[in-house]
Design an enzyme around this catalytic site. Structure first.
Site, short mmCIF file in Angstrom:
data_model
loop_
_atom_site.label_atom_id
_atom_site.label_comp_id
_atom_site.label_asym_id
_atom_site.label_seq_id
_atom_site.Cartn_x
_atom_site.Cartn_y
_atom_site.Cartn_z
N LYS A 122 -3.28 34.42 5.87
CA LYS A 122 -4.35 34.51 4.87
C LYS A 122 -5.19 35.72 5.20
O LYS A 122 -5.28 36.13 6.35
CB LYS A 122 -5.24 33.26 4.94
N ASP A 147 -6.18 34.77 -4.34
CA ASP A 147 -6.94 33.56 -3.99
C ASP A 147 -8.29 33.76 -4.69
O ASP A 147 -8.39 34.54 -5.66
CB ASP A 147 -7.08 33.41 -2.47
P1 NDP Z 1 -10.76 31.93 -8.77
O1 NDP Z 1 -11.51 33.04 -8.15
O2 NDP Z 1 -9.85 32.22 -9.91
O3 NDP Z 1 -11.75 30.77 -9.22
C1 NDP Z 1 -12.62 30.17 -8.32
C2 NDP Z 1 -13.49 29.19 -9.06
O4 NDP Z 1 -14.21 28.41 -8.11
C3 NDP Z 1 -14.54 29.86 -9.93
O5 NDP Z 1 -14.86 29.05 -11.01
C4 NDP Z 1 -15.72 29.97 -8.96
O6 NDP Z 1 -16.98 30.08 -9.59
C5 NDP Z 1 -15.62 28.66 -8.24
N1 NDP Z 1 -16.22 28.79 -6.92
C6 NDP Z 1 -15.93 29.72 -5.97
N2 NDP Z 1 -16.71 29.56 -4.90
C7 NDP Z 1 -17.52 28.51 -5.19
C8 NDP Z 1 -18.55 27.84 -4.50
N3 NDP Z 1 -18.90 28.24 -3.26
N4 NDP Z 1 -19.16 26.80 -5.09
C9 NDP Z 1 -18.81 26.40 -6.34
N5 NDP Z 1 -17.86 26.99 -7.05
C10 NDP Z 1 -17.21 28.01 -6.48
O7 NDP Z 1 -9.94 31.27 -7.55
P2 NDP Z 1 -8.67 30.31 -7.61
O8 NDP Z 1 -8.72 29.46 -8.82
O9 NDP Z 1 -7.48 31.13 -7.36
O10 NDP Z 1 -8.89 29.43 -6.30
C11 NDP Z 1 -9.62 28.21 -6.31
C12 NDP Z 1 -9.21 27.37 -5.12
O11 NDP Z 1 -7.81 27.11 -5.15
C13 NDP Z 1 -9.46 27.99 -3.74
O12 NDP Z 1 -9.76 26.98 -2.82
C14 NDP Z 1 -8.11 28.61 -3.39
O13 NDP Z 1 -7.96 28.78 -2.00
C15 NDP Z 1 -7.18 27.55 -3.95
N6 NDP Z 1 -5.81 27.96 -4.23
C16 NDP Z 1 -5.54 29.01 -5.03
C17 NDP Z 1 -4.23 29.34 -5.32
C18 NDP Z 1 -3.85 30.42 -6.26
O14 NDP Z 1 -2.66 30.59 -6.51
N7 NDP Z 1 -4.77 31.18 -6.82
C19 NDP Z 1 -3.10 28.59 -4.72
C20 NDP Z 1 -3.52 27.45 -3.95
C21 NDP Z 1 -4.82 27.17 -3.71
P3 NDP Z 1 -17.75 31.50 -9.63
O15 NDP Z 1 -17.05 32.28 -10.67
O16 NDP Z 1 -19.15 31.16 -9.94
O17 NDP Z 1 -17.59 32.08 -8.25
O1 2IT Z 2 -3.81 29.00 -1.02
C1 2IT Z 2 -2.74 29.41 -1.52
O2 2IT Z 2 -1.68 28.77 -1.41
C2 2IT Z 2 -2.76 30.66 -2.28
N1 2IT Z 2 -3.81 31.24 -2.45
C3 2IT Z 2 -1.50 31.25 -2.82
C4 2IT Z 2 -0.73 31.97 -1.76
C5 2IT Z 2 0.45 32.76 -2.21
O3 2IT Z 2 0.96 33.48 -1.36
O4 2IT Z 2 0.89 32.68 -3.36
#
Ligand code: NDP
Ligand code: 2IT
Length: 451
Positions: free
Chosen positions: A130, A170
């Site tokens: 990461k 992420d």
């Molecule tokens: P994005 O940046 O697309 O979206 C994040 C969302 O979470 C936004 O709505 C953001 O709001 C909100 N957020 C972020 N920080 C905070 C906080 N401290 N308190 C409240 N709301 C918050 O990220 P992703 O959707 O990609 O990721 C979301 C989660 O999923 C993370 O935990 C990530 O590690 C996990 N994840 C992501 C994957 C991926 O493929 N993208 C795969 C697996 C897991 P704001 O806009 O106000 O910051």
């Molecule tokens: O937390 C996660 O699994 C991710 N942000 C996606 C990682 C990836 O390599 O697609």
């Protein structure tokens, strides 16, 4: 004489805390895995002899570097970049990049550690890593984002490669950032290789990657419910976040007949008791990805309440899908959700429920899919993107989608296999995911000897 790590979990954790002072998220993630694995390996001497858990909880390496860039007013800005390469026991390091002011070494170490087990659960040859930066993308212009990404990659590129370490997105890193990062990698290396995933479809991206995490979260929810003769149809669903994972979680829930009543961002949540439908979700996707707006604008557009600086967990709901960030659902909020009758939780974000909250759900017999199982669909399709890049072809959308469905089902089955409670038909999905994820990595490490 065999020198083994036959210590108890308290001694193990005390050592970890001493070696990693102040890294509370990292301690939390290791404790969650260790508490299940310690029990499981009690009579399995080889894992003790080889000190497997102690070694997985020490990243192979941590790279930390300065990232300088110039903002729109000509000021020189300095951020810190990282890549935590946790384990390449079963494949190249693989995991996302996070750009957020809350990023620090503890957060990235917890995420890289979790990723190691998650990637193992996918059944694909992927190690765990990461990275990211404490850079705050909010309010920045496209050019500022581009300059930052270019500067970040100018250091990162010497540490990654399609057989070495393959980053992705992420929090704060989506399609736009991956485009800038890939462009700079290509320029510096003069190579067109699958060194990042989540790329645009025009330059090596995979169909379904952007939807994969969210769809996968709903698929595992569907499998957990089906085992209890239940379904998503007609259920009230609480979702947090409004980014990549949340939007496609909501899309799939709507598809399967769920009534999604909440979404949020870091400023608060909206409550739409009539349900977010496909048209309203289109509005959110446009708002978030094209206009980079706030979820409060949804409240104005559709005349529903917006609760500033609050989280959605006091709203009554059947299915709970936290998809924003770590530790966004506390023990007290878990108690409220249980009191309000919730039946299942699937963690879309990484470690969104605090440790004590997880225990509350499990004790109350609420179905609980932990993040390393529930959100593995994203990295799984990243793995398939790497395969497509290395054979230089693109598979059809339906084919990739079918693979996602199968991988999520297999993950569910692994949780059932290792999480079945003796003398009961209840599944502890947390335990199942931890043990199944651990075993493959551990066996590879045993085969390599002490390296
Ligand atoms: P994005 O940046 O697309 O979206 C994040 C969302 O979470 C936004 O709505 C953001 O709001 C909100 N957020 C972020 N920080 C905070 C906080 N401290 N308190 C409240 N709301 C918050 O990220 P992703 O959707 O990609 O990721 C979301 C989660 O999923 C993370 O935990 C990530 O590690 C996990 N994840 C992501 C994957 C991926 O493929 N993208 C795969 C697996 C897991 P704001 O806009 O106000 O910051
Ligand atoms: O937390 C996660 O699994 C991710 N942000 C996606 C990682 C990836 O390599 O697609």
């Amino acid at each position: 004489m065999v020198i083994s790590d036959h210590v108890n979990i308290d001694q193990f954790m005390a050592g970890l805390v001493r070696r990693n002072p102040g890294e509370t998220e990292f301690h939390q993630a290791v404790f969650e895995v260790a508490s299940n694995v310690f029990d499981f390996i009690r009579n399995k001497e080889v894992y003790h002899e080889m000190q497997i858990l102690r070694r997985i909880a020490e990243p192979d390496r941590i790279i930390s570097f300065r990232v300088c860039w110039t903002d729109r007013d000509g000021n020189i800005r300095v951020n810190r970049g990282y890549r935590v390469q946790n384990s390449n026991a079963i494949g190249p390091y693989k995991g996302g990049l996070r750009f957020a002011p809350t990023v620090n070494q503890s957060v990235l170490k917890f995420l890289a550690f979790e990723q190691t087990f998650k990637n193992s659960l996918t059944g694909l040859p992927l190690g765990g890593g990461k990275g990211g930066s404490d850079f705050n993308p909010k309010g920045k212009t496209d050019n500022e984002i581009m300059y930052f990404c270019q500067s970040f990659m100018t250091e990162l590129y010497r540490h990654i490669g399609d057989d070495i370490d393959v980053p992705a997105g992420d929090i704060g890193v989506g399609a736009r950032e991956i485009g800038y990062l890939f462009g700079q990698y290509k320029r510096l290396s003069n190579r067109f290789s699958g060194v990042l995933t989540g790329k645009g479809l025009e330059f090596g991206g995979s169909p379904i990657r952007k939807e994969a995490t969210g769809y996968g979260v709903v698929y595992i929810m569907q499998d957990m419910l089906a085992r209890c003769n239940e379904s998503i149809e007609g259920k009230t669903c609480l979702v947090s976040g409004s980014g990549n994972v949340s939007t496609y979680t909501v899309e799939k829930l709507i598809d399967l007949g769920g009534n999604v009543v909440t979404m949020s961002d870091s400023s608060g949540f909206i409550y739409d008791k009539n349900g977010i439908d496909a048209g309203k979700l289109e509005y959110i996707i446009d708002l978030k990805t094209n206009r980079r707006g706030r979820i409060s604008e949804y409240a104005d557009e559709y005349g529903v309440p917006f609760y500033q600086n609050e989280r959605p967990w006091r709203v009554p709901g059947d299915l709970v899908l936290p998809c924003a960030t770590q530790n966004e659902l506390s023990e007290a909020e878990a108690e409220t959700l249980i009191k309000n009758g919730c039946m299942a939780v699937a963690e879309g974000a990484n470690m969104p429920v605090e440790q004590e909250g997880v225990q509350k759900f499990i004790d109350a017999d609420v179905l609980f899919a932990p993040s390393k199982a529930a959100n593995a669909g994203g990295v799984a399709i990243s793995g398939l993107e790497m395969t497509q890049n290395s054979i230089r072809r693109t598979w059809a959308k339906d084919e990739v989608h079918e693979s996602l469905r199968k991988i999520m089902h297999d993950i569910h089955e692994q949780c059932v296999e290792y999480g079945t409670q003796t003398g009961s038909d209840r599944i502890d999905y947390v335990k199942g995911a931890n043990i199944a994820g651990f075993l493959k990595v551990a066996d590879a490490m045993v085969a390599y000897g002490v390296v």
